[in-house]
Design an enzyme around this catalytic site. Structure first.
Site, mmCIF file in Angstrom:
data_model
loop_
_atom_site.group_PDB
_atom_site.id
_atom_site.type_symbol
_atom_site.label_atom_id
_atom_site.label_comp_id
_atom_site.label_asym_id
_atom_site.label_seq_id
_atom_site.Cartn_x
_atom_site.Cartn_y
_atom_site.Cartn_z
ATOM 1 C CG LEU A 1 17.854 49.971 25.317
ATOM 2 C CD1 LEU A 1 17.717 51.012 26.415
ATOM 3 C CD2 LEU A 1 16.553 49.199 25.138
ATOM 4 N N GLY B 1 24.817 54.865 18.037
ATOM 5 C CA GLY B 1 25.147 55.942 17.111
ATOM 6 C C GLY B 1 26.622 55.914 16.821
ATOM 7 C CB VAL C 1 26.696 51.530 22.789
ATOM 8 C CG1 VAL C 1 25.802 50.310 22.649
ATOM 9 C CG2 VAL C 1 27.873 51.437 21.852
ATOM 10 C CG ASP D 1 20.456 64.989 15.894
ATOM 11 O OD1 ASP D 1 20.082 64.889 14.702
ATOM 12 O OD2 ASP D 1 21.151 64.129 16.452
HETATM 13 P P1 ADP Z 1 23.157 58.889 19.526
HETATM 14 O O1 ADP Z 1 23.782 60.158 19.946
HETATM 15 O O2 ADP Z 1 24.144 57.801 19.284
HETATM 16 O O3 ADP Z 1 22.143 59.034 18.442
HETATM 17 P P2 ADP Z 1 20.897 58.572 21.353
HETATM 18 O O4 ADP Z 1 20.916 59.268 22.649
HETATM 19 O O5 ADP Z 1 20.023 59.129 20.289
HETATM 20 O O6 ADP Z 1 22.402 58.384 20.850
HETATM 21 O O7 ADP Z 1 20.524 57.044 21.600
HETATM 22 C C1 ADP Z 1 20.550 56.120 20.512
HETATM 23 C C2 ADP Z 1 19.282 55.280 20.550
HETATM 24 O O8 ADP Z 1 19.207 54.556 21.779
HETATM 25 C C3 ADP Z 1 17.986 56.083 20.503
HETATM 26 O O9 ADP Z 1 17.625 56.404 19.189
HETATM 27 C C4 ADP Z 1 17.013 55.102 21.157
HETATM 28 O O10 ADP Z 1 16.592 54.116 20.251
HETATM 29 C C5 ADP Z 1 17.878 54.438 22.231
HETATM 30 N N1 ADP Z 1 17.729 55.181 23.510
HETATM 31 C C6 ADP Z 1 18.374 56.306 23.869
HETATM 32 N N2 ADP Z 1 17.994 56.748 25.077
HETATM 33 C C7 ADP Z 1 17.064 55.878 25.526
HETATM 34 C C8 ADP Z 1 16.252 55.789 26.715
HETATM 35 N N3 ADP Z 1 16.347 56.696 27.685
HETATM 36 N N4 ADP Z 1 15.383 54.753 26.811
HETATM 37 C C9 ADP Z 1 15.286 53.842 25.832
HETATM 38 N N5 ADP Z 1 16.016 53.874 24.692
HETATM 39 C C10 ADP Z 1 16.895 54.861 24.529
HETATM 40 MG MG MG Z 2 20.254 59.852 18.390
#
Ligand code: ADP
Ligand code: MG
Length: 324
Positions: free
Chosen positions: A36, A39, A43, A153
């Protein structure tokens, strides 16, 4: 209860979690179906609980980063999710698992993707939908601030939607950089993406709730214009744009945008944090209630200012923009 080491305390990390970190084999309990998002250290994958068929988002967080044990950071992210738990605008943490290299957070699945997709698309959302999403974002941010937490963030990639069509509700995610209020933190380490961070962060000044409100301004700007207000050709240029609050409010950029939207954004993109409205202040801004509640069953994105603003009070391009 885990005890935090002094480095973690200095960094302002939270250490108390209620959620058990299970060592049961994740793969045998869930079917992991696809990626999905991704970062630097995480993942996120879509996964289905075999016993129930329920869909979750599984965030795989590396326990070791740059050769260092980062369990404390992961526990902190869980702790922040727990602090804000049960608020409908914050993604819900279900359970956590530990594998050889990762701690995996099983979270509520947001099926509608990132609001980022609506910031870069040719078809921008109608303002009536944008104001609904900003209201919900402010509700989430207000809740966090009430809990004594700043997100730090907030950006269109970290605000998700429960559904794409019809457009659902927002869920705030990604609490990796979030900090408890009043902790100085290691600002050099928690610097977010320059495009979205407030000038005080770039100057390593103390964290306040106002920092998140700057980001709300950036997000609102992007949703109504489809452009990132401070993005330069490189990091240095972006830094300079942010610290000088070099932002384009020209008629060209805002031709299809209501005067109230411009007013809302102008009040947030202010250099001095103390001069920005709080989340609660923002909630009373007339822009956010311009179309309320008529946000159901909307026509496709209109192409003219009149259509886009719904043909109401703000149908004509604002006069003061017209002259410039
Ligand atoms: P990072 O710390 O790597 O940025 P995130 O928590 O922002 O991690 O998650 C990275 C991406 O994964 C998000 O920008 C989104 O696109 C997807 N994502 C994260 N959490 C969810 C969720 N609960 N449902 C669907 N997609 C998600
Ligand atoms: Mg993020």
């Amino acid at each position: 209860r885990r005890r935090l080491d002094s480095r973690s305390i200095a960094a302002g990390l939270l250490g108390d979690i209620q959620t058990q970190i299970s060592t049961d084999p994740l793969d045998s309990l869930y079917e992991i179906t696809g990626e999905l998002g991704r970062g630097k250290f995480a993942v996120v994958k879509r996964c289905v609980e075999k016993a129930t068929g329920k869909v979750f988002a599984a965030k795989f967080l590396k326990k070791r980063r740059r050769g260092r044990d980062c369990r404390a950071e992961v526990v902190h992210e869980m702790a922040v999710l727990e602090v804000a738990r049960n608020n409908p605008r914050v993604v819900n943490l279900h359970v956590a698992y530990e594998t050889d290299h990762d701690i995996v957070l099983l979270m509520e699945y947001a099926a509608g993707g990132e609001i980022f997709d609506h910031c870069v698309s040719d078809e921008l959302l109608p303002e009536s939908q944008i104001t609904r999403l900003i209201r919900q974002t402010l509700e989430g941010v207000h809740h966090l601030h009430q809990c004594g937490v700043v997100h730090l963030d907030l950006k269109p990639q970290n605000i998700l939607l429960t559904n794409l069509s019809p457009l659902g509700d927002i869920k705030l995610v990604d609490f990796g950089l979030a900090r408890r209020l009043g902790t100085a933190g290691e600002l050099r380490e928690i610097l977010g993406t320059p495009e979205y961070v407030a000038p005080e962060i770039l100057n390593y000044e103390p964290i306040t709730t106002a920092t998140d409100l700057w980001s709300v301004g950036v997000i609102a700007y992007m949703l109504v214009t489809g452009e990132s207000p401070f993005a330069g050709d490189n990091k240095q240029e972006t830094f300079l744009n942010v610290s000088q609050v070099n932002v384009d409010f020209s008629r060209e950029t805002f031709s299809l945008v209501s005067e109230l939207a411009v007013d809302f954004i102008r009040k947030l993109l202010v250099k001095v944090p103390e001069d920005r409205p709080s989340a609660a202040d923002c909630m009373t801004h007339p822009w956010l209630w311009q179309h309320y509640p008529g946000t159901e069953s909307l026509p496709p994105t209109p192409r003219t200012a009149r259509e886009r603003s719904g043909g109401g009070k703000w149908a004509a391009p604002p006069e003061d923009l017209e002259d410039k």
